[in-house]
Design a protein around this motif. Structure first.
Motif, PDB file in Angstrom:
ATOM      1  N   GLU A  85      32.477 -11.724 -13.072  1.00 26.18           N
ATOM      2  CA  GLU A  85      31.830 -10.510 -12.571  1.00 26.18           C
ATOM      3  C   GLU A  85      30.435 -10.827 -12.008  1.00 26.18           C
ATOM      4  OE1 GLU A  85      32.925  -7.273 -12.307  1.00 26.18           O
ATOM      5  OE2 GLU A  85      30.946  -6.832 -11.482  1.00 26.18           O
ATOM      6  N   ASN A 108      36.635  -3.224  -4.307  1.00 28.54           N
ATOM      7  CA  ASN A 108      35.636  -4.071  -4.966  1.00 28.54           C
ATOM      8  C   ASN A 108      36.250  -5.252  -5.739  1.00 28.54           C
ATOM      9  OD1 ASN A 108      32.813  -3.918  -4.739  1.00 28.54           O
ATOM     10  ND2 ASN A 108      32.648  -3.587  -6.922  1.00 28.54           N
ATOM     11  N   THR A 109      36.023  -5.295  -7.077  1.00 32.40           N
ATOM     12  CA  THR A 109      36.511  -6.429  -7.871  1.00 32.40           C
ATOM     13  C   THR A 109      38.019  -6.641  -7.705  1.00 32.40           C
ATOM     14  OG1 THR A 109      34.782  -6.265  -9.514  1.00 32.40           O
ATOM     15  CG2 THR A 109      36.835  -7.217 -10.253  1.00 32.40           C
ATOM     16  N   HIS A 147      42.123  -9.309 -19.054  1.00 36.73           N
ATOM     17  CA  HIS A 147      40.881  -8.587 -18.753  1.00 36.73           C
ATOM     18  C   HIS A 147      40.579  -7.634 -19.913  1.00 36.73           C
ATOM     19  CE1 HIS A 147      37.710  -6.808 -16.466  1.00 36.73           C
ATOM     20  NE2 HIS A 147      38.337  -5.690 -16.177  1.00 36.73           N
ATOM     21  N   TYR A 162      39.291  -4.814 -20.371  1.00 38.33           N
ATOM     22  CA  TYR A 162      38.971  -3.425 -20.027  1.00 38.33           C
ATOM     23  C   TYR A 162      40.271  -2.647 -19.861  1.00 38.33           C
ATOM     24  CZ  TYR A 162      36.426   0.496 -18.027  1.00 38.33           C
ATOM     25  OH  TYR A 162      35.902   1.742 -17.802  1.00 38.33           O
ATOM     26  N   PHE A 168      42.466   0.619 -14.846  1.00 41.79           N
ATOM     27  CA  PHE A 168      41.314   0.595 -13.949  1.00 41.79           C
ATOM     28  C   PHE A 168      41.674  -0.208 -12.702  1.00 41.79           C
ATOM     29  CE2 PHE A 168      36.973  -0.476 -12.582  1.00 41.79           C
ATOM     30  CZ  PHE A 168      36.382   0.781 -12.665  1.00 41.79           C
ATOM     31  N   TRP A 169      41.362   0.331 -11.540  1.00 40.70           N
ATOM     32  CA  TRP A 169      41.747  -0.238 -10.244  1.00 40.70           C
ATOM     33  C   TRP A 169      43.276  -0.316 -10.097  1.00 40.70           C
ATOM     34  CZ3 TRP A 169      38.257   0.472  -6.955  1.00 40.70           C
ATOM     35  CH2 TRP A 169      36.927   0.078  -7.105  1.00 40.70           C
ATOM     36  N   ARG A 212      45.329  -1.712 -11.900  1.00 37.71           N
ATOM     37  CA  ARG A 212      45.808  -3.083 -12.145  1.00 37.71           C
ATOM     38  C   ARG A 212      47.180  -3.107 -12.816  1.00 37.71           C
ATOM     39  NH1 ARG A 212      40.072  -4.345 -13.639  1.00 37.71           N
ATOM     40  NH2 ARG A 212      39.316  -5.912 -12.185  1.00 37.71           N
ATOM     41  N   PHE A 241      30.633  -1.914 -19.854  1.00 36.95           N
ATOM     42  CA  PHE A 241      32.014  -1.484 -19.640  1.00 36.95           C
ATOM     43  C   PHE A 241      32.945  -1.686 -20.848  1.00 36.95           C
ATOM     44  CE2 PHE A 241      33.679  -0.827 -15.172  1.00 36.95           C
ATOM     45  CZ  PHE A 241      32.473  -0.438 -14.642  1.00 36.95           C
ATOM     46  N   LEU A 271      33.624  -9.564 -17.630  1.00 32.25           N
ATOM     47  CA  LEU A 271      33.132  -8.186 -17.496  1.00 32.25           C
ATOM     48  C   LEU A 271      31.636  -7.994 -17.792  1.00 32.25           C
ATOM     49  CD1 LEU A 271      34.232  -5.344 -16.973  1.00 32.25           C
ATOM     50  CD2 LEU A 271      34.788  -5.160 -19.384  1.00 32.25           C
ATOM     51  N   HIS A 322      28.155  -7.148 -15.484  1.00 29.45           N
ATOM     52  CA  HIS A 322      28.356  -6.061 -14.526  1.00 29.45           C
ATOM     53  C   HIS A 322      27.041  -5.303 -14.342  1.00 29.45           C
ATOM     54  CE1 HIS A 322      30.031  -2.420 -12.718  1.00 29.45           C
ATOM     55  NE2 HIS A 322      31.143  -3.104 -12.509  1.00 29.45           N
ATOM     56  N   ASP A 347      33.261 -12.830  -8.195  1.00 33.05           N
ATOM     57  CA  ASP A 347      34.027 -11.821  -7.441  1.00 33.05           C
ATOM     58  C   ASP A 347      33.213 -11.261  -6.274  1.00 33.05           C
ATOM     59  OD1 ASP A 347      32.250 -10.355  -9.005  1.00 33.05           O
ATOM     60  OD2 ASP A 347      33.746  -8.947  -9.776  1.00 33.05           O
ATOM     61  N   HIS A 348      31.921 -11.018  -6.529  1.00 33.23           N
ATOM     62  CA  HIS A 348      31.077 -10.414  -5.484  1.00 33.23           C
ATOM     63  C   HIS A 348      29.613 -10.478  -5.890  1.00 33.23           C
ATOM     64  CE1 HIS A 348      30.765  -7.007  -8.197  1.00 33.23           C
ATOM     65  NE2 HIS A 348      32.082  -6.872  -8.197  1.00 33.23           N
TER      66      HIS A 348
HETATM   67  C1  GP9 Z   1      36.334  -3.448 -14.361  1.00 36.00           C
HETATM   68  C2  GP9 Z   1      35.740  -4.519 -13.528  1.00 36.00           C
HETATM   69  C3  GP9 Z   1      34.594  -4.036 -12.702  1.00 36.00           C
HETATM   70  O1  GP9 Z   1      37.666  -3.626 -14.688  1.00 36.00           O
HETATM   71  O2  GP9 Z   1      36.687  -5.203 -12.822  1.00 36.00           O
HETATM   72  O3  GP9 Z   1      34.909  -3.759 -11.399  1.00 36.00           O
HETATM   73  P1  GP9 Z   1      33.802  -3.453 -10.284  1.00 36.00           P
HETATM   74  O4  GP9 Z   1      33.090  -2.182 -10.699  1.00 36.00           O
HETATM   75  O5  GP9 Z   1      32.826  -4.617 -10.230  1.00 36.00           O
HETATM   76  O6  GP9 Z   1      34.553  -3.336  -9.030  1.00 36.00           O
END
Ligand code: GP9
Length: 422
Positions: free
Chosen positions: A45, A88-89, A135, A137, A141-142, A144, A170, A203, A206, A266-267
């Motif tokens: 992250e 995003n991620t 992961h 979390y 989320f997203w 996944r 998170f 995570l 973040h 990731d970014h």
């Molecule tokens: C949460 C994590 C954060 O599962 O991948 O994602 P982001 O907010 O950085 O896109």
């Protein structure tokens, strides 16, 4: 000149043939060194490249990543960029695994959840691997949990599978994430007599990077105390420590020498489009904190059998991850198409085409950065020499700009048409 940069209606036979040719397996340097070995990929992250080999007030910010980079068998890509869309991620994962551009309409994992894909998890499975994702979390989320099925993961170890003994921001802390994931890796090791692919997403580092006092290991210079930068350095230092402990655990469990270990960001963490943060970063680093520095993430690949250590300076992005890894792992992409190149062996000019934080049609090469104007008028774009920062005439780069739009449109067509299902 305002132009039409919208989608294309179809791919021609020539387009498909050209993409197939590009996706062909070509033997070269380091080909097949990972064949049959486990693959552990850690997506970290907000890991930006500027923290690598970086010292703050005499303290090494990422000592464990730096040690790994210096180790025999390590390849460090120091000119490697993020590639994100609306997700995003999750788009960082998507692009990394599939070598396709992400959607700019919705998160790719949502918009194209039902598409057929042939990315890294599938290719490894076709070659006898088991592929799991990890992961700490919430699994949805997203999107996944749903998207991972067609991405090729056979199991998703998510928040509900971990004991939430310690959380920051998170969710589960990186130290706990790695510690508890080791149990699952031991279960995976040798399962059904197969090698494994473990994709692990951290995570703790973040945004807004606020760490509890007990995990603030660095002494931050007074002027950066409680700034986004000061907090980020603390958070990423913590994550580096967690990765260092994980590497020691891999060694203790006998997994290190039989696994290819990959770590990448990731970014970005700190946004150069925010004027205050840009100034803070430019003053801190002593060089312009512009789009190119902001979008740069490190990629580190450790290959146990490689008796060499190399820093690869060729420009690339998450789009190039799949062809680069397929070369190292020694497996062909027989069913998919890839828009990236093998960063170890490709000899042509490569480029990066960011679509977030820069508009579609922007391009970064080894020499220039072309940033499309927000008004969509090409002549108003900003182009500069990436080394000297000298401003250049956008009209001299219109062919490159058109090529980038074509690439993105072709990739988008593949998603819209669910091309691999045909
Ligand atoms: C949460 C994590 C954060 O599962 O991948 O994602 P982001 O907010 O950085 O896109």
């Amino acid at each position: 000149m305002k132009e039409d940069i919208t989608n294309i209606e179809t791919l021609t036979i020539t387009d498909i043939a050209e993409l197939k040719k590009r996706s062909e397996f070509v033997e070269g340097k380091y080909t097949g060194l990972g064949k049959g070995k486990n693959l552990i990929v850690i997506q970290v992250e907000s890991l930006q490249n500027f923290v690598i080999d970086h010292f703050h007030e005499g303290q090494e910010v990422t000592p464990n990543l730096n040690r790994l980079i210096r180790e025999e068998g390590s390849l460090y890509f120091n000119n490697y960029y993020q590639q994100l869309g609306r997700g995003n991620t999750s788009d960082a994962e998507f692009v990394t695994h599939n070598s396709l551009y992400p959607s700019m309409e919705e998160p790719t994992y949502t918009q194209y959840v039902d598409n057929t894909f042939y990315g890294l998890p599938w290719i490894l499975r076709d070659n006898g691997y088991i592929a799991w994702a990890f992961h700490g979390y919430k699994k949805d989320f997203w999107n996944r949990d749903k998207a991972y099925l067609n991405q090729g993961f056979q199991r998703f170890v998510s928040e509900e599978d971990y004991d939430l003994t310690e959380t920051i921001g998170f969710g589960l802390t990186d130290v706990e994430f790695f510690k508890q994931s080791m149990g699952y890796l031991k279960e995976l090791d040798g399962l059904d007599d197969k090698p494994f692919y473990a994709f692990m997403i951290t995570l703790t580092s973040h945004n807004p990077f606020k760490m509890p006092e007990k995990y603030k290991y660095l002494n931050i210079k007074a002027e950066y105390e409680d700034t986004l930068l000061g907090n980020y350095l603390q958070a990423i230092h913590y994550t580096d420590k967690a990765i260092g402990q994980f590497i020691e655990d891999l060694k203790r469990e006998g997994l290190y020498d039989n696994s290819i270990l990959v770590i990448y960001g990731d970014h970005f963490a700190i946004n150069s489009l925010n004027k205050d943060d840009q100034k803070l970063m430019t003053d801190y680093l002593g060089y312009p904190y512009d789009l190119d520095e902001m979008l740069k993430i490190p990629l580190i690949i450790h290959i146990p059998s490689l008796e060499a250590n190399e820093t690869i300076t060729r420009i690339g992005s998450a789009l190039d991850f799949l062809p680069t890894m397929l070369n190292i792992m020694g497996y062909k992409n027989e069913k998919g198409l890839m828009f990236g190149v093998d960063l170890i062996n490709y000899e042509g000019e490569n480029f990066v085409a960011p679509q977030t934080y820069a508009l579609k049609g922007s391009i970064i090469t080894d020499e220039i950065l072309l940033e499309m104007s927000r008004d969509g008028i090409f002549e108003n774009s900003r182009v500069y020499n990436i080394k000297t920062r000298e401003l250049l005439n956008p009209l001299d780069f219109i062919e490159k700009h058109k090529m980038v739009i074509e690439e993105i449109n072709k990739s988008e067509y593949i998603l819209k048409a669910d091309f691999f299902a045909q």
